[in-house]
Design an enzyme around this catalytic site. Sequence first.
Site, PDB file in Angstrom:
ATOM      1  N   HIS A   1       3.071   0.079   1.116  1.00 25.05           N
ATOM      2  CA  HIS A   1       1.623   0.663   1.782  1.00 25.05           C
ATOM      3  C   HIS A   1       0.464  -0.259   1.315  1.00 25.05           C
ATOM      4  CE1 HIS A   1      -0.413   3.746   4.138  1.00 25.05           C
ATOM      5  NE2 HIS A   1      -1.226   3.828   3.096  1.00 25.05           N
TER       6      HIS A   1
ATOM      7  N   HIS B   1      -0.112   7.722  10.102  1.00 20.91           N
ATOM      8  CA  HIS B   1       0.075   8.672   9.211  1.00 20.91           C
ATOM      9  C   HIS B   1       1.539   9.338   9.622  1.00 20.91           C
ATOM     10  CE1 HIS B   1      -2.007  11.482   6.187  1.00 20.91           C
ATOM     11  NE2 HIS B   1      -1.768  10.351   5.526  1.00 20.91           N
TER      12      HIS B   1
END
Lengths: 80, 730, 225
Positions: free
Chosen positions: B44, B90
Amino acid sequence: MKFAVTVTLKKDVLDPQGKVVSQTLKNMGMNNLSQVRQGKFFEIDLKEKDSSKAHNQVKEMCEKLLVNQIIEDFKISKTE
Amino acid sequence: MKINKEQIEKHGLKLEEYNKIKELLGREANLLELGIFSAMWNEHCSYKSSKIHLKKLPTKNNIVIQGPGENAGVIDIGDDDAIIFKIESHNHPSFIEPYQGAATGVGGILRDVFTMGARPIALMNSIHFGSPTNKNTQNLLNGVVSGIGGYGNSVGIPTVGGETKFNSTYNENILVNAMAVGHANKNKIFYSKAKGINKPVVYVGSKTGRDGIHGATMASAEFDENSEEKKPTVQVGDPFTEKLLLEACLELMRENSIISIQDMGAAGLTSSSIEMASKGKLGIELDLNKVPCRENNMSPYEMMLSESQERMLIILDEKKEKKAKKIFDKWDLDFVVIGKTTDTNRLVLNFDDKIVADIPIPALADKAPQYDRKWNKPKIKKNNLKKYDLKKIKIEDALIKILSSPDHSNKSWITDQYDQVVMCDTIQKSGGDAAVVRIHNKNKAISISVDSSANYCSSDPKSGGKQIVCENWRNLISVGSKPLAITNCLNFGNPEKPDVMGEFVECINGMKEACEFLNFPVVSGNVSFYNETNSKSIFPTPVIGGIGLFDNLNKIINMKTKKVGNLIIIVGKTLGHLGQSSFMREIYSSNEGAPPEINLTNEKNNGHSILNLINLNLISSCHDVSSGGILISLAEMSMASMLGLKILKPKKFTDLNEYFFAEDQGRYLIEIEIDNLKKVESILKKSNIFYEVVAEVQNDIFELSKTFSIKTQELYKNNNQWFKKFNAIN
Amino acid sequence: MKSSVIVFPGSNCDRDVAVALEKLQFKNSMIWHKENVLPKSDLIVVPGGFSYGDYLRSGAIAAKSNILNEVIKAGERGSLILGICNGFQILIECGLLKGALLRNSGLKFISKNIFIKIQSNKNKFFNKYKKNEILELNIAHNEGNFFTDKKHLNELEDNDLIPIKYCDKEGNINQKTNPNGSINNIAGIFNKNKNILGMMPHPERMVDKTCSNEDGLPLFLSLMN
């Protein structure tokens, strides 16, 4: 048989509402306040006569619907 | 204490990665340092699997002020105006707790935009759910939609559109991608690069709690049956504090006191402090006893890895500290100096008068691992649809079936939960090809569209990657705007699998080709890997968010047909391509065949000609032809105005289904006044563009000559029932 | 004409209403909630938004702010006060208006254009509209379901204190044309003296043809009379 269920946010989960309420109460002069956490309250009336069975049924209701266990805890108490 | 193998694995690191950490430190790491490395080195934050491929995308041209690498991308829209925008995923948090996951997704992307000095002016989203028959879908849909609304409505930024799709590939791994768009003065943009030594490092916003400890690590791990245990890591969003933070930051930015500023997003205090120092080639020293904490007894490990929301880190001009504090006091937000910049190039953390971590900053940032992962060239499905007897399908039945399908149904059940007009600059809400938002107090506006096509990408990633850029470009053109730039959110499976990596590489190659050809650079974005459960990967799903510009409010058009007697012309050639079409999916439940091909030359030529016609005021309404083909697009135009259409049969096609449901690319439907036909024809002919008249606007009835006739009202009814039925309280 | 727009933390329609007022040449000031003095103004607007995040109850916390004491005093003196959406909720919470705004009957946030019908134009707020005129305005709320006791409801109905009701395009007022479950389709109410109006729809969102329509303009024009 009657039960009271209190649902609160888990200890470490942010409670934006509690935070704002607590700040406002302090602004109003309630100086002894250290924290406010808010939650939900349910009154549940069951037909079940056996108290342990009834308790389990209420617990099941909490786990399956009333409570979001990812962020909330609950407490069950028998009222009648 | 020596770090053991289990701790390394728990932190999502490989053994060889830990060996590299030891080498960089020249010693064993302690647990806090391990946590910091794991947060910075995970997929990430480090983009370790994607970086070498992302580099291929075009990221610059004469309007790009800031490309990828900052909190968001920045483009110049003339005068002193800049648009700052980004899309982000998300996905994992939203699957675990849909309301909070989606809400904090919106919060995070808003901060990315206002950190740079922009006032957010619009929100968009792309949300993908599993099959409607999957038991989780209804709950996830409701939670995500109210979470997106709950956050955006409260902060007071209009959510002006997006897309919602259903596919069983997302049954155990939904996608929630949120995009924020902001407006700033191009001479007042704020970056994250630290400058100067001994400058105060200021913590502002909410207090730090034990939220989402290791959220960023979670987002980089596959789900399995035990992922229930990871649940408590989901953060709770507080849109009220976000609104205060937004106003306080913008107020502070009016003064020249900020040297650099960074949102505490994934991996919170760790990634924000390291990013600022690393970009400025400086060191940073923090006193963790000063970090505002919500809970008692929080450890340095928890403080550094907490993902509590609504926090920012600012490096200030030390002379302006007092003034800055006053602003944050006004908004009742924490403002605490927690450290300073240094010339050591190291991250030094102090706690209880001891140094608890000391890491060279380049080790965390520049020296993070980069992988050129093995990838397999995807096998492209061949188009073989001959076995289907299209003659057996009545065209009107197919029309109704597609219009009432979950993917094509009217989404007002969703969009009515979003405040789309707060700020009073929304010119076109959701439901059109692109949303249109005015620049406050100015005679100009931007268009925004968010698009994806997972079905196309799964059958041919390269062609799909190209297609989705083109579709986005087309949508921005269809409302009359000039496409400027895009942001992308690349949702894929596990990059350690060569087949998934192959999909990723080829999708990027396709996007690169289209972006270069159309001069449509990528200025920001996000990669979300590991979208898979029990080794089952989702379809490759790149999502594109594009921005277009109107330099004049008179050029804005929509898809509503305007006047009885007007003609509808299809621009662009129809070849009858049904592979991967909505028709095949809804009628035959078939996912066969290759997606339609993209001809970039035609795409550009057709698009520019449409813009030209709009600029000459020759077009009354316009709609791009995409999923569902000509007939669905015609129906959408008709339902937008509630006028009818008299549709003509094609001259050259024998099979009506093939003609009307084909998804050939680069096509637009335009409505023109009959008196302008000659003019329009001559312009299209001059540009060598194929066109034909397909329909005439009439009252009430939507019909195909000698084939079917349906009231537009009836189409509308069919198009508007699915969501209500699906979500009815039983 | 002078106007004041009260700004709470979490207000988000404050700018929108200021833009509308300034368009009509009101001399407007933005008043921060911590202020203790309200400048002399012909009109006070309590705008929409999510003051204090709508936490506890919508409007409840804003009703306890410093400036609200001044707003209450001004209201009692007869100043014109307009509460829109969250502003309506605040006026109820602070007691300037009676009743309650409950959660929408559909249990969802609703944001869309709706229609309202002018019930009465004999007041300071709606005198530029015709009686029974139908307007298209926008609503955006979670708690807009107006409720009150029978006695108060009769008082409202009998004294012309309900200036606007929800309806459809044709003006039909019934359960089907009620977006949020409000009793008697009530979209806004007055106090007894008709100097204080609370309404759920947003007139400030309807003053600009580029983005919407101009159905909200006459309300602000009325106030200038």
